[in-house]
Design an enzyme around this catalytic site. Structure first.
Site, PDB file in Angstrom:
ATOM      1  N   LYS A 230       0.868  -1.183   0.000  1.00 28.16           N
ATOM      2  CA  LYS A 230       0.000   0.000   0.000  1.00 28.16           C
ATOM      3  C   LYS A 230       0.903   1.232   0.000  1.00 28.16           C
ATOM      4  CE  LYS A 230      -2.949   3.324   0.831  1.00 28.16           C
ATOM      5  NZ  LYS A 230      -2.153   4.290   1.580  1.00 28.16           N
TER       6      LYS A 230
ATOM      7  N   GLY B  98      -0.316   8.776   0.059  1.00 27.57           N
ATOM      8  CA  GLY B  98      -0.168   9.901   0.970  1.00 27.57           C
ATOM      9  C   GLY B  98       1.179  10.558   0.867  1.00 27.57           C
TER      10      GLY B  98
ATOM     11  N   GLY C 164      -4.025  11.168  -1.900  1.00 31.15           N
ATOM     12  CA  GLY C 164      -4.706  12.269  -1.225  1.00 31.15           C
ATOM     13  C   GLY C 164      -4.138  13.644  -1.517  1.00 31.15           C
TER      14      GLY C 164
ATOM     15  N   ASP D 255      -5.890   2.149   2.752  1.00 32.53           N
ATOM     16  CA  ASP D 255      -5.446   1.116   3.686  1.00 32.53           C
ATOM     17  C   ASP D 255      -6.459  -0.022   3.744  1.00 32.53           C
ATOM     18  OD1 ASP D 255      -3.264   2.706   4.237  1.00 32.53           O
ATOM     19  OD2 ASP D 255      -4.094   3.526   6.098  1.00 32.53           O
TER      20      ASP D 255
ATOM     21  N   LYS E  83      -4.825   2.190  10.689  1.00 33.31           N
ATOM     22  CA  LYS E  83      -3.770   1.420  10.031  1.00 33.31           C
ATOM     23  C   LYS E  83      -3.563   0.078  10.727  1.00 33.31           C
ATOM     24  CE  LYS E  83      -1.316   5.365   8.084  1.00 33.31           C
ATOM     25  NZ  LYS E  83      -1.788   5.053   6.717  1.00 33.31           N
TER      26      LYS E  83
END
Length: 293
Positions: free
Chosen positions: A33, A36, A69, A186, A245
């Site tokens: 993953k 960000g 994001g 996530d 997370k």
């Protein structure tokens, strides 16, 4: 020490030392993953792509799940639309979900595919909307088109893996009525890793991992069982943005993933450190002995 200062004998020794790790991961699936703030540095972005391509060369089947994001917020502001968040989730009206789709499935996804190809990889970009990969429903009316995952169809990802591609997945979903939803990256990675029965889920973020003192990196906890994680929730050691997370790591293990890692994506070649060394990087979440999921 830089690469030029290594002798041929030292290079050979390094390759010999990583052989057991390569053997143990050969043919196994690792879900990364990536999103960000870990995506902001151009240099680090190139290093992450190099790590992924190297792993694919030695037989690791890597799936890259990404968010975006900062890029979404940047485009919104350029279009005169102010980003709004509730409990860390982006309020996503109809106009915003169109922007999210443009950025994630368009710019970010294809940029990562291009970088992987430039590094010598074989990559294919898809979104959770393709092939019914991520099925979703509206999370709540206040957040608009923010989705909760109701199921995954992992066949599109498996088809790409079987053909030797690195699947690059943008975290969008849709429902039976054709509505598009912004999906937490996530959460999407945890569901996809679980459906694939991945050996490992690697979640790249912008802190070292789970720390007993969030302001002191030396208090990093390298390994957590699920029971220990629950205790840290209760003690407010795991708090704020780290809560979802760790919860996603636990969900992934619940779905059959062997272990999940929260690591600092700002550290150069942290993925290789995690996969190809004993030292590892970040915090590993595992199922403890005798723990029932």
């Amino acid at each position: 020490m830089n690469a030029d200062s290594f002798s041929n004998a030292q290079r050979a020794q390094v390759l010999t030392e990583v052989l057991p790790y390569i053997r143990s991961y050969n043919g196994k699936i690792v879900v990364v993953k990536y999103g960000g703030n870990a995506m902001v540095s151009e240099e680090l972005r190139h290093q992450v792509m190099e790590d992924i391509v190297l792993l694919s060369y030695v037989g690791v089947r890597v799936v890259l799940v990404h968010g975006g994001g900062p890029e979404i917020s940047e485009l919104m502001e350029r279009l005169g639309k102010q980003p709004e968040f509730v409990d860390g989730l982006r309020v996503t009206d109809k106009e915003t979900v169109d922007i999210v789709q443009m950025v994630l499935a368009g710019k970010v996804n294809k940029t990562l595919v291009k970088l992987l190809e430039m590094k010598g990889g074989k990559a294919m970009g898809i979104s959770g909307m393709d092939g019914g990969l991520i099925r979703a429903r509206r999370r709540n009316a206040q957040l608009g088109y923010v989705g909760s995952i109701t199921g995954v169809n992992i066949e599109p990802v498996m088809d790409l893996l079987e053909k030797g591609y690195i699947p690059v997945v943008a975290t969008l979903g849709c429902d039976e009525e054709g509505n598009t939803y912004n999906i937490n990256g996530d959460t999407a990675a945890a569901w996809i890793a679980g459906a694939l029965g991945a050996q490992r889920l690697i979640m790249m973020t912008d802190i070292a991992g789970v720390m007993r003192d969030k302001n002191d990196p030396t208090t990093l906890i390298p390994r957590l069982t699920i029971r220990e994680a629950v205790e840290l929730f209760e003690q407010d050691v795991i708090a704020g943005g780290m809560i979802p997370k760790v919860e996603c790591c636990i969900d992934a293990i619940h779905c059959g993933v062997e272990s999940a890692i929260i690591m600092d994506g700002r550290v150069p070649h942290s993925i290789l450190m995690e996969i190809l060394t004993d030292e590892g990087a970040g915090t590993m979440v595992i199922q403890g002995e005798g723990e029932e999921i």
